[in-house]
Write an enzyme that holds these catalytic residues in place. Structure first.
Site, mmCIF file in Angstrom:
data_model
loop_
_atom_site.group_PDB
_atom_site.id
_atom_site.type_symbol
_atom_site.label_atom_id
_atom_site.label_comp_id
_atom_site.label_asym_id
_atom_site.label_seq_id
_atom_site.Cartn_x
_atom_site.Cartn_y
_atom_site.Cartn_z
ATOM 1 N N ASP A 187 0.807 -1.218 0.000
ATOM 2 C CA ASP A 187 0.000 0.000 0.000
ATOM 3 C C ASP A 187 0.842 1.271 0.000
ATOM 4 O O ASP A 187 1.996 1.277 0.442
ATOM 5 C CB ASP A 187 -0.888 0.048 1.257
ATOM 6 C CG ASP A 187 -2.044 -0.923 1.203
ATOM 7 O OD1 ASP A 187 -2.034 -1.813 0.324
ATOM 8 O OD2 ASP A 187 -2.946 -0.808 2.051
ATOM 9 N N HIS B 240 3.584 -2.301 3.256
ATOM 10 C CA HIS B 240 3.679 -0.933 2.739
ATOM 11 C C HIS B 240 5.034 -0.732 2.073
ATOM 12 O O HIS B 240 6.068 -0.827 2.750
ATOM 13 C CB HIS B 240 3.493 0.095 3.865
ATOM 14 C CG HIS B 240 2.140 0.045 4.500
ATOM 15 N ND1 HIS B 240 1.818 -0.892 5.465
ATOM 16 C CD2 HIS B 240 1.032 0.802 4.305
ATOM 17 C CE1 HIS B 240 0.558 -0.707 5.843
ATOM 18 N NE2 HIS B 240 0.058 0.313 5.151
#
Length: 239
Positions: free
Chosen positions: A47, A188
Site C-alpha cells: 500500500d 507498505h
C-alpha cells in the site's frame, strides 16, 4: 542453377524465420496460471506507493519471480507514473487506494467518487487500464464507500503492522508465523524496512510450498463481487 540457389535461399530463410518466431513465442509466453484451489497461495499486497524505493521492491520481486498487488495512492502515481507502468508490465496487479489516503468514511459521496476517479485516471494514464479493485485507506468503509466504489473492496487477513514496527526481522517472523493458504498480507512499500524484509518473507514462505499470486489470481476462476469487502480466500486450497 541460379534458380535452384534462389529457391534454396528462400526456403532456408523461411525455415530460419519459423525457428526464430517459435523461439520468440516460447520466450514471451505467459507462465502457466497457478490454481490456488490445488496449491498453497498467498497474496502479498503493498500500500501507499509508489515512491522511489518501489523500484527496488520491483527488482526484488522480479529476481524471485514473485507477483504481488499494489494499492496505489493517486497523487503518488501522478508523481511516479513510470514505476506503476513498470509494475503493471511485470504482471503485478494495480489497485486503487484513493487519491491522498483520506478516510473515505468522512467524505461525501461526491468526494469519495472524486478520490477514486482521479486515482483511476492516473493509473489508466500510466498503464492503459483502470484498477478493478479498491482498498479503502485505513480499511475504513461504510455503505456510501461500498456503493460508490462500484468494484470489490479488498482488505487483508494479516496486518503486519510494518508501519508501526520498522523491524525487518520481526516482519519476516510475523508473516511466516501467521500465513495460511488464501491469506492476503498487508505491507507498505513506502517503508525501507518492509522492502528489506521481502527477500526473507519470500524465502520463508517458498520453503513451505507457497505460491505468490495477485489478488485476482487468488480468487480465480471466480470473480469478487462489487461493493463487498473481502479479507482472504480460505476456500482456495483444499489439501
Amino acid at each position: 542453377m541460379h534458380r535452384r540457389l534462389v529457391i534454396s535461399t528462400i526456403a532456408a530463410t523461411a525455415l530460419c524465420g519459423t525457428a526464430l518466431a517459435g523461439a520468440a513465442t516460447s520466450a514471451s509466453a505467459a507462465p502457466l496460471a497457478v490454481d490456488c484451489r490445488k496449491v498453497k497461495c498467498v497474496a502479498l499486497t503493498f500500500d501507499d506507493g509508489p515512491i522511489a524505493d518501489t523500484r527496488r521492491l520491483l527488482r526484488v520481486l522480479k529476481d524471485r519471480n514473485v507477483k504481488a498487488t499494489f494499492y496505489v495512492v493517486g497523487k503518488n502515481v501522478q508523481k511516479n507514473p513510470s514505476t506503476v507502468r513498470t509494475a503493471a508490465l511485470a504482471g503485478h496487479q494495480i489497485g486503487n487506494h484513493g487519491w491522498d489516503h483520506a478516510d473515505l468514511t468522512k467524505l461525501s459521496a461526491a468526494k469519495v467518487r472524486s478520490q477514486l476517479s482521479r486515482t483511476d485516471a492516473a493509473v489508466k494514464q500510466a498503464t492503459g487500464k483502470n484498477p478493478t479493485t479498491l482498498r479503502a485507506p485505513y480499511g475504513a468503509h461504510n455503505a456510501t464507500v461500498r456503493s460508490v466504489a462500484g468494484r470489490p473492496l479488498v482488505h487483508w487477513s494479516i496486518d503486519t503492522l510494518d508501519w508501526k514496527h520498522r523491524d525487518t526481522a520481526r516482519l519476516i517472523r510475523t508473516v511466516n508465523a501467521q500465513t495460511k493458504p488464501g491469506d492476503i498480507v498487508l505491507l507498505h512499500d513506502i517503508h525501507r524496512t518492509t522492502v528489506d524484509a521481502v527477500p526473507g518473507i519470500v524465502n520463508a514462505l517458498k520453503s513451505r510450498g507457497y505460491h505468490f499470486v495477485t489478488v485476482d489470481q487468488l480468487f480465480a476462476p471466480g470473480k469478487l463481487p462489487a461493493g463487498k469487502v473481502t479479507y482472504h480466500n480460505r476456500a482456495a486450497y483444499r489439501p
